[in-house]
Write a protein that holds these residues in place. Structure first.
Motif, PDB file in Angstrom:
ATOM      1  N   LEU A  13      21.684   5.022  37.716  1.00 16.56           N
ATOM      2  CA  LEU A  13      20.518   4.294  38.217  1.00 16.56           C
ATOM      3  C   LEU A  13      20.486   4.313  39.743  1.00 16.56           C
ATOM      4  CD1 LEU A  13      18.035   2.642  37.341  1.00 16.56           C
ATOM      5  CD2 LEU A  13      19.437   0.581  37.596  1.00 16.56           C
ATOM      6  N   VAL A  14      21.635   4.212  40.378  1.00 20.66           N
ATOM      7  CA  VAL A  14      21.688   4.331  41.837  1.00 20.66           C
ATOM      8  C   VAL A  14      21.125   5.682  42.268  1.00 20.66           C
ATOM      9  CG1 VAL A  14      23.244   4.530  43.819  1.00 20.66           C
ATOM     10  CG2 VAL A  14      23.613   2.724  42.138  1.00 20.66           C
ATOM     11  N   GLY A  15      21.453   6.723  41.521  1.00 24.13           N
ATOM     12  CA  GLY A  15      20.907   8.041  41.829  1.00 24.13           C
ATOM     13  C   GLY A  15      19.398   8.093  41.707  1.00 24.13           C
ATOM     14  N   ALA A  16      18.858   7.388  40.714  1.00 26.05           N
ATOM     15  CA  ALA A  16      17.402   7.365  40.525  1.00 26.05           C
ATOM     16  C   ALA A  16      16.707   6.676  41.693  1.00 26.05           C
ATOM     17  CB  ALA A  16      17.061   6.660  39.217  1.00 26.05           C
ATOM     18  N   PHE A  17      17.252   5.557  42.142  1.00 22.47           N
ATOM     19  CA  PHE A  17      16.659   4.858  43.286  1.00 22.47           C
ATOM     20  C   PHE A  17      16.812   5.677  44.563  1.00 22.47           C
ATOM     21  CE2 PHE A  17      16.429   1.203  40.525  1.00 22.47           C
ATOM     22  CZ  PHE A  17      15.398   0.422  41.051  1.00 22.47           C
ATOM     23  N   ALA A  18      17.940   6.349  44.721  1.00 23.26           N
ATOM     24  CA  ALA A  18      18.147   7.192  45.906  1.00 23.26           C
ATOM     25  C   ALA A  18      17.144   8.339  45.946  1.00 23.26           C
ATOM     26  CB  ALA A  18      19.578   7.740  45.919  1.00 23.26           C
ATOM     27  N   ALA A  19      16.806   8.862  44.784  1.00 23.72           N
ATOM     28  CA  ALA A  19      15.805   9.928  44.721  1.00 23.72           C
ATOM     29  C   ALA A  19      14.419   9.413  45.089  1.00 23.72           C
ATOM     30  CB  ALA A  19      15.777  10.527  43.316  1.00 23.72           C
ATOM     31  N   THR A  20      14.164   8.163  44.758  1.00 26.68           N
ATOM     32  CA  THR A  20      12.863   7.566  45.048  1.00 26.68           C
ATOM     33  C   THR A  20      12.708   7.246  46.525  1.00 26.68           C
ATOM     34  OG1 THR A  20      12.703   6.623  42.833  1.00 26.68           O
ATOM     35  CG2 THR A  20      11.375   5.574  44.540  1.00 26.68           C
TER      36      THR A  20
ATOM     37  N   ALA B  66      21.742   7.655  29.732  1.00 27.66           N
ATOM     38  CA  ALA B  66      20.410   8.222  29.537  1.00 27.66           C
ATOM     39  C   ALA B  66      19.410   7.136  29.154  1.00 27.66           C
ATOM     40  CB  ALA B  66      20.455   9.306  28.463  1.00 27.66           C
ATOM     41  N   ASN B  67      19.824   6.233  28.282  1.00 26.88           N
ATOM     42  CA  ASN B  67      18.927   5.151  27.860  1.00 26.88           C
ATOM     43  C   ASN B  67      18.611   4.191  29.000  1.00 26.88           C
ATOM     44  OD1 ASN B  67      18.512   5.987  25.214  1.00 26.88           O
ATOM     45  ND2 ASN B  67      20.307   4.896  24.444  1.00 26.88           N
ATOM     46  N   VAL B  68      19.587   3.914  29.847  1.00 25.49           N
ATOM     47  CA  VAL B  68      19.354   3.041  30.999  1.00 25.49           C
ATOM     48  C   VAL B  68      18.328   3.668  31.940  1.00 25.49           C
ATOM     49  CG1 VAL B  68      20.420   2.237  33.150  1.00 25.49           C
ATOM     50  CG2 VAL B  68      21.481   1.702  30.958  1.00 25.49           C
ATOM     51  N   LEU B  69      18.469   4.945  32.216  1.00 20.61           N
ATOM     52  CA  LEU B  69      17.501   5.598  33.105  1.00 20.61           C
ATOM     53  C   LEU B  69      16.099   5.594  32.495  1.00 20.61           C
ATOM     54  CD1 LEU B  69      19.204   8.664  34.823  1.00 20.61           C
ATOM     55  CD2 LEU B  69      18.880   6.352  35.651  1.00 20.61           C
ATOM     56  N   LEU B  70      16.010   5.870  31.223  1.00 22.47           N
ATOM     57  CA  LEU B  70      14.696   5.854  30.568  1.00 22.47           C
ATOM     58  C   LEU B  70      14.085   4.461  30.599  1.00 22.47           C
ATOM     59  CD1 LEU B  70      15.478   8.153  27.515  1.00 22.47           C
ATOM     60  CD2 LEU B  70      13.989   8.709  29.450  1.00 22.47           C
ATOM     61  N   ALA B  71      14.896   3.429  30.343  1.00 20.07           N
ATOM     62  CA  ALA B  71      14.387   2.059  30.359  1.00 20.07           C
ATOM     63  C   ALA B  71      13.911   1.656  31.746  1.00 20.07           C
ATOM     64  CB  ALA B  71      15.469   1.097  29.869  1.00 20.07           C
ATOM     65  N   ALA B  72      14.612   2.137  32.767  1.00 24.16           N
ATOM     66  CA  ALA B  72      14.251   1.787  34.139  1.00 24.16           C
ATOM     67  C   ALA B  72      13.028   2.553  34.629  1.00 24.16           C
ATOM     68  CB  ALA B  72      15.427   2.041  35.071  1.00 24.16           C
ATOM     69  N   GLY B  73      12.759   3.696  33.996  1.00 24.89           N
ATOM     70  CA  GLY B  73      11.592   4.473  34.390  1.00 24.89           C
ATOM     71  C   GLY B  73      11.894   5.820  34.999  1.00 24.89           C
TER      72      GLY B  73
END
Length: 268
Positions: free
Chosen positions: A203-210, A34-41
Motif C-alpha cells: 500500500l505504501v508503494g501505491a501511495f508513492a506511485a500516486t 493483492a486484496n488490500v491493494l484492490l480494496a484501497a483502489g
C-alpha cells in the motif's frame, strides 16, 4: 492542478487513477497483499521471476515493492533486476527487509538491495534497529523492540540511505532524516493476521506511485489509511479471523473525508 496535500486527497487521487504496483512479496503475503491493494483502489501485479521482473518494472505504470519474506536465489535475482529497472525509470520502490538479521543469506540480500537505493524502507522496530547496525531483540519476523526505541535508528538510516524510513507498530514513526511524524491508530488484532504488515508495504508503494513528488507525505498517508481501517475493523471483530475480512471491508469503505477527519498524525 489537483492538490494532494492531505492523506484523504492522496487516497482520492489514487482511486481516480489506480496505480499499477509491482509487488515482489512472499508466498504467505501474496493473497492478502493483492486484496488490500484492490480494496484501497490500486492495482496489484505479483511479478517476481528473474526472467521478467526487470522488464515489467520498466514498463509498469507506477511503482515497485520488494519484500524478502520467503527468499531464494532466483527471487533475489528478480528483486535486483526489478530494483535496477525501477531506479533507471525513476519510479519509486519500497524495501521491506523482513527478518533480515536472521541469517547471513538474508543479510547479504538486503545489503545488495540497499546499494540499489530504495525510495522507502518499511519495517518493524527490530528490523530498522538492526538495519542501522544496532542490537535488536527481534525473533524471526516478530519485533521485540518498541517503536520509540527505533526512532534514532530510523533517522540515521534515512539520512544514510537518502530514503524515507517507516517504523510500524502500535504507534508508527516516519522520517526522511529531517522531518518526522508519528501516526496513531490501528488495532491490537493486526499483528495476529498473517502478512498484514507485508500488505502495508504494498500500500505504501501505491501511495508513492500516486504522489511521487511527495514521498514522505505519501508514506504517512498510507500508514494513516491502514491505521484508520484497522480501528474501524476492530469495532465489530470477535478475533483475528473476523478482523481480517472486516479490515478489507473497512479499507474499501474508507473515504477521503473520513480519513482526514480521523487521522492522528503528530510531529515527532
Amino acid at each position: 492542478m489537483q492538490t494532494r496535500t492531505t492523506p484523504g486527497a492522496m487516497l482520492k487521487a489514487m482511486r481516480e487513477k489506480p496505480p499499477l504496483v509491482q509487488c515482489i512479496t512472499n508466498y504467505v503475503a501474496m493473497n492478502i497483499a493483492a486484496n488490500v491493494l484492490l480494496a484501497a483502489g490500486a492495482s496489484p501485479a505479483m511479478v517476481h521471476a528473474a526472467e521478467e521482473a526487470g522488464e515489467f518494472a520498466g514498463i509498469a505504470s507506477a511503482s515497485l515493492t520488494i519484500n524478502i519474506g520467503t527468499l531464494s536465489t532466483q527471487w533475489i535475482d528478480g528483486m535486483q533486476a526489478a530494483a535496477k529497472a525501477a531506479t533507471s525509470a525513476d519510479k519509486p520502490w519500497v524495501l521491506d527487509p523482513v527478518a533480515h538479521y536472521a541469517t547471513a543469506f538474508r543479510r547479504n540480500a538486503v545489503a545488495e538491495l540497499l546499494v540499489l537505493r530504495p525510495t522507502i524502507i518499511r519495517g518493524n522496530a527490530s528490523e530498522i534497529i538492526a538495519l542501522a547496525g544496532g542490537e535488536s531483540r527481534g525473533q524471526g519476523v516478530d519485533s521485540r523492540d518498541p517503536v520509540e526505541q527505533a526512532e534514532g535508528s530510523a533517522r540515521w538510516l534515512a539520512e544514510r540511505q537518502q530514503a524515507v524510513v517507516a517504523v510500524t507498530g502500535p504507534v508508527d514513526f516516519v522520517t526522511d532524516g529531517e522531518r518526522a511524524v508519528r501516526i496513531e491508530g490501528g488495532s491490537a488484532l493486526m499483528p495476529q493476521v498473517t502478512a498484514l504488515g507485508c500488505s502495508l508495504t504494498c500500500l505504501v508503494g501505491a501511495f508513492a506511485a500516486t504522489a511521487p513528488e511527495d514521498i514522505f507525505g505519501a508514506t504517512v498517508a498510507a500508514l494513516a489509511t491502514f491505521a484508520i481501517a484497522g480501528e474501524e475493523a476492530a469495532l465489530g471483530a470477535a478475533g483475528p479471523g473476523s478482523f481480517s475480512w472486516r479490515f478489507l471491508d473497512a479499507l474499501a469503505a474508507l473515504d477521503a473525508e473520513t480519513l482526514d477527519a480521523r487521522a492522528r498524525i503528530s510531529a515527532a
